[in-house]
Design a protein around this motif. Structure first.
Motif, mmCIF file in Angstrom:
data_model
loop_
_atom_site.group_PDB
_atom_site.id
_atom_site.type_symbol
_atom_site.label_atom_id
_atom_site.label_comp_id
_atom_site.label_asym_id
_atom_site.label_seq_id
_atom_site.Cartn_x
_atom_site.Cartn_y
_atom_site.Cartn_z
ATOM 1 N N ILE A 582 18.426 33.536 26.748
ATOM 2 C CA ILE A 582 17.633 32.062 25.270
ATOM 3 C C ILE A 582 18.808 30.802 25.116
ATOM 4 C CG2 ILE A 582 16.942 33.834 23.670
ATOM 5 C CD1 ILE A 582 19.652 33.409 22.542
ATOM 6 N N GLY A 583 19.122 30.484 26.505
ATOM 7 C CA GLY A 583 20.563 29.076 26.654
ATOM 8 C C GLY A 583 21.268 28.903 25.830
ATOM 9 N N ALA A 584 22.097 29.903 25.100
ATOM 10 C CA ALA A 584 22.737 29.858 24.240
ATOM 11 C C ALA A 584 24.256 29.549 24.744
ATOM 12 C CB ALA A 584 23.314 31.289 23.796
ATOM 13 N N GLN A 585 24.968 28.324 24.026
ATOM 14 C CA GLN A 585 25.456 27.744 24.844
ATOM 15 C C GLN A 585 27.205 28.216 24.438
ATOM 16 O OE1 GLN A 585 23.632 24.519 24.059
ATOM 17 N NE2 GLN A 585 21.730 24.951 24.308
ATOM 18 N N THR A 586 28.160 28.960 25.062
ATOM 19 C CA THR A 586 28.462 29.601 24.420
ATOM 20 C C THR A 586 29.939 28.343 25.149
ATOM 21 O OG1 THR A 586 28.359 31.146 26.283
ATOM 22 C CG2 THR A 586 27.916 31.860 23.726
ATOM 23 N N SER A 587 30.424 27.619 25.212
ATOM 24 C CA SER A 587 31.048 27.111 26.750
ATOM 25 C C SER A 587 30.785 25.296 26.528
ATOM 26 C CB SER A 587 31.830 27.251 27.446
ATOM 27 O OG SER A 587 31.857 27.019 28.245
ATOM 28 N N VAL A 588 31.626 24.947 25.876
ATOM 29 C CA VAL A 588 31.124 23.498 26.276
ATOM 30 C C VAL A 588 30.723 22.892 27.928
ATOM 31 C CG1 VAL A 588 31.705 20.653 26.671
ATOM 32 C CG2 VAL A 588 32.081 22.433 24.254
#
Length: 780
Positions: A582-588
């Motif tokens: 789902i394109g989850a952005q858990t890191s910059v």
């Protein structure tokens, strides 16, 4: 015996639709059912309703139920309106009375009727939306597995929503930690799922620049129209959140704001409401904002005659609030549909009381954040605040049920504030409580797990969701649930490989591993710090420099000899899975999260959980002191910071394990955010309350006590109601204020400490006075 055997044979032979045993209830088998849809149901819902049933059943069973125009099949799922008397040659079972759910707006009834050898499962809607909500209830409660779909026979269930407005904000923007990576198809599926759990409204945040997110797969100006089309297809209300120009006093700002809005209105096939926040952002006085809203309404009506204008009073001071309500009282404008209550609005009860009855009152609750927000996590350990941060995966069914029932009765419903998929459980909970505020959250969550994970695992997965919430209750090192929760989810993970690509499943398992890793790391790093203080205790013998060197080397084991790396590795595995699904952005750095504060939980998973950064900085300061005596004195103070001696007490004000603090912050701005979350201040300095209260018992009335306070700014301290005068009054971080405690105030050995709030409304909350540490020191 022979009679009983014959009875069994009759049950088996008579029909394959009903399973008749003494142990189990009768079962309606829908595996060969025919779907029939009344032509009275208007398009596009007529087509949408059939597609939902066929597609959602096929995903879970590999069965493709046919849609026919007659009711001649032996088993039918019949979709009809309550206004019909007959359909498909069958009499529609409509009840009469004053309180019939399927006759109320958006209400429905699901009824199983048997006539001879024919079974009809009616879904009777008061209107087109009622049909969709009836389908949602059916899909949430039927048992689906490969090649089979069943429901309890003789089902008869009906309901109508308690709250008229039930929705969620889905801003297609880079601020969200996943949605900016979604396709139109993903949004349609997600909106469908929200409707199946009872939502009727979706709010977008338009006017995003195409270059504002590296994750956009669709130009945001195209997506904002596509979301409108999805809402039209599912007969859901399409809302938009559109702030006014920042300063309407600037020449042409009013006109330019209207022009931008008009171009958007013209593009949308459906638009039901425009929400203009009065603040956050926006600093306009209502004398400027009201004319803008009035003109905006005129433009909106040109393109969407039934749409309405909504506004919030977020950030309004008393003068602005009084101005706004005086205007409503004197002018009674028809162009305003309603008022939105959000974070930093006037108190919700007061706002409802002041709002004339002709206007609706919408709730805008924050269900997406954990700290520095509307609804903080109660009793949250600081180790979670430091590592999971503000936007973690946060299923909290029990907390939000309580808060829903506390605040929602002052409103006509809600569209929640959300900034990503991490709060998915909370969205479903709110939608269902909007239908029935007394609904058991356990029932809601089990319907969630059955629909998304299947009946075979629904009960255990629901237990696992509540266990994740329990992980967050109180001091981590005292919480025995955390390892039990991990064991449960590991068992589910191993037994359900078919769910490995399910993003909701991935989120929940990630959290179980993350929590357990933080618990292990906290115990380890706390022990390293305690052992470092033991080393410092020998400073008089080995010298200050050597003691600091040895202590620092010991503390660095947290980075060189890490614990439980198997748990950490699993967290990163699921972080990657979520990015792919789902394109989850858990890191910059790794996944391009917008900022450290936006769900970047992987970036903080090893954030120090002891004071080693602070100690490193303090040791450098001590090295500059001129004499060994000064160095030893400072080391002694540091070592005993939290241990003031026998008969004395220390409290880290907002820590989950504070023993004497009786207050709780009510808006979670109790965690200092600086340097993108990498503050090197002492951990206790990063927690605070503005006006805490503390209580002590069994003090020695014959002894002298000193109250020491650390924090920032003012500290207007009262002891048992009496304002005390300080003998020391420093206002900076990690500086101290000291107040001698008169003996006559504690004659009974009982002490209550409180703090008056200074007049600082003109200051941003980050600049306002706060309290971080309190000592009650018995004087020797």
């Amino acid at each position: 015996m022979k009679t009983r055997l014959n009875s069994w044979l009759v049950c088996i032979i008579a029909t394959t639709l009903l399973a008749c045993t003494e142990e189990n209830p009768k079962i309606l088998d829908l595996s060969q059912a025919n779907i029939i849809i009344s032509p009275q149901i208007k398009t596009p819902v007529q087509e949408t309703a059939g597609n939902i049933l066929v597609e959602e059943i096929e995903k879970r069973t590999k069965l493709q139920l046919p849609i026919n125009t007659d009711g001649n099949s032996k088993t039918n799922i019949a979709l009809v309106l309550a206004s019909e008397q007959e359909s498909f040659g069958l009499k529609v079972p409509i009840r009469e009375g004053q309180d019939i759910p399927e006759l109320k707006k958006e209400g429905y009834r699901i009824l199983h009727e048997v006539e001879g050898d024919k079974n009809t499962l009616w879904i009777i809607g008061a209107d087109e939306r009622g049909i969709l909500y009836g389908i949602g209830k059916l899909l949430r409660t039927v048992k689906m597995s490969e090649g089979r779909i069943t429901l309890a026979a003789n089902t008869d269930f009906s309901e109508a929503p308690e709250y008229a407005l039930r929705g969620h904000q889905f801003g297609y923007r880079n601020t969200a930690n996943s949605w900016d990576a979604w396709t139109v198809e993903q949004f349609e599926q997600h909106f469908r799922e929200q409707i199946l759990f009872g939502a009727n409204s979706f709010e977008n945040i338009p006017f995003q620049e195409p270059t504002s997110s590296p994750h956009f797969k669709v130009d945001p100006q195209i997506m904002e129209v596509e979301l409108s089309k999805i809402c039209q297809k599912y007969d859901a209300n399409y809302w938009v959140w559109t702030p006014a120009p920042h300063d309407l006093a600037i020449e042409n700002a009013h006109e330019e704001g209207l022009a931008e809005q008009e171009a958007f209105y013209a593009r949308c096939p459906r638009l039901d409401a425009v929400f203009v926040p009065g603040g956050d952002p926006g600093e306009n006085h209502p004398s400027l904002l009201i004319p803008y809203l009035k003109d905006l309404h005129g433009i909106l009506k040109k393109y969407h005659p039934q749409a309405g204008i909504w506004v919030s009073l977020q950030g309004f001071n008393k003068e602005k609030v009084d101005y706004f309500f005086k205007y409503l009282e004197e002018n009674k404008p028809d162009w305003l549909k309603g008022l939105v209550y959000g974070p930093s609005s006037p108190p919700i009860k007061l706002e409802r009381e002041m709002l004339p009855k002709k206007y609706m009152h919408r709730f805008y609750p924050d269900i997406t954040h954990t700290v520095r927000c509307h609804y903080p996590v109660e009793n949250w350990d600081q180790a979670y605040a430091l590592t999971l941060g503000r936007e973690p995966i946060n299923p909290q069914p029990l907390m939000y049920t309580k808060l829903f029932n506390r605040d929602s009765p002052y409103t006509d419903g809600f569209i929640t504030y959300s900034d990503g998929s991490h709060d998915d459980v909370n969205k479903v909970l709110w939608s269902q409580l909007g239908w029935d505020s007394q609904k058991d959250p356990k029932t809601i969550i089990q319907e969630y797990t059955q629909f998304f994970f299947g009946p075979g695992v629904a009960k255990e997965a629901a237990t696992g969701i509540f266990a994740l919430e329990e992980n967050w209750d109180g001091p981590i090192l005292e919480n025995k649930t955390i390892k039990e929760t991990l064991a449960l989810w590991k068992k589910l993970e191993e037994s359900q490989p078919n769910l490995a690509n399910n993003w909701r499943w991935q989120q929940l398992i990630l959290r179980a591993y993350y929590d357990a890793y933080i618990q292990d790391r906290l115990a380890y790093e706390k022990s390293l710090e305690a052992e470092a203080y033991d080393i410092l205790a020998n400073a008089n013998t080995i010298g200050a420099e050597e003691a600091m060197n040895r202590a620092m080397q010991h503390l660095k084991k947290a980075d060189t000899h890490k614990v439980s790396q198997d748990l950490k590795e699993k967290v990163f595995v699921y972080g990657e899975k979520l990015y792919q699904s789902i394109g989850a952005q858990t890191s910059v750095e790794k996944y391009g999260a917008r900022s450290a504060e936006r769900g970047a939980i992987l970036d903080f998973i090893d954030h120090p959980l002891n004071n080693r950064w602070w100690l490193e900085d303090e040791f450098k300061k001590i090295e500059t002191l001129k004499t060994e005596k000064e160095k030893l004195a400072r080391l002694d103070f540091i070592r005993n910071y939290e241990f003031p001696g026998e008969g004395s007490f220390y409290d880290n004000i907002s820590s989950a394990d504070a023993r004497h603090v009786t207050s709780k912050t009510d808006d979670a701005i109790d965690f200092l955010w600086e340097n993108d979350g990498l503050s090197r201040k002492r951990l206790s300095t990063q927690l605070f309350q503005f006006t805490p209260t503390l209580e002590y018992r069994d003090l020695d009335p014959a002894s002298n006590y000193l109250i020491r306070v650390s924090g920032y700014g003012e500290a207007l301290l009262r002891a048992n109601g009496q304002r005390l005068k300080p003998t020391k009054y420093e206002k900076g971080f990690e500086e101290f204020k000291e107040f001698p405690l008169p003996k006559d105030l504690i004659k009974d050995g009982h002490l209550k400490i409180s703090f008056d709030k200074p007049d600082e409304e003109h200051l941003n909350w980050r600049k306002q006075s706060r309290v971080t540490d309190v000592w009650l020191i018995k004087q020797q």
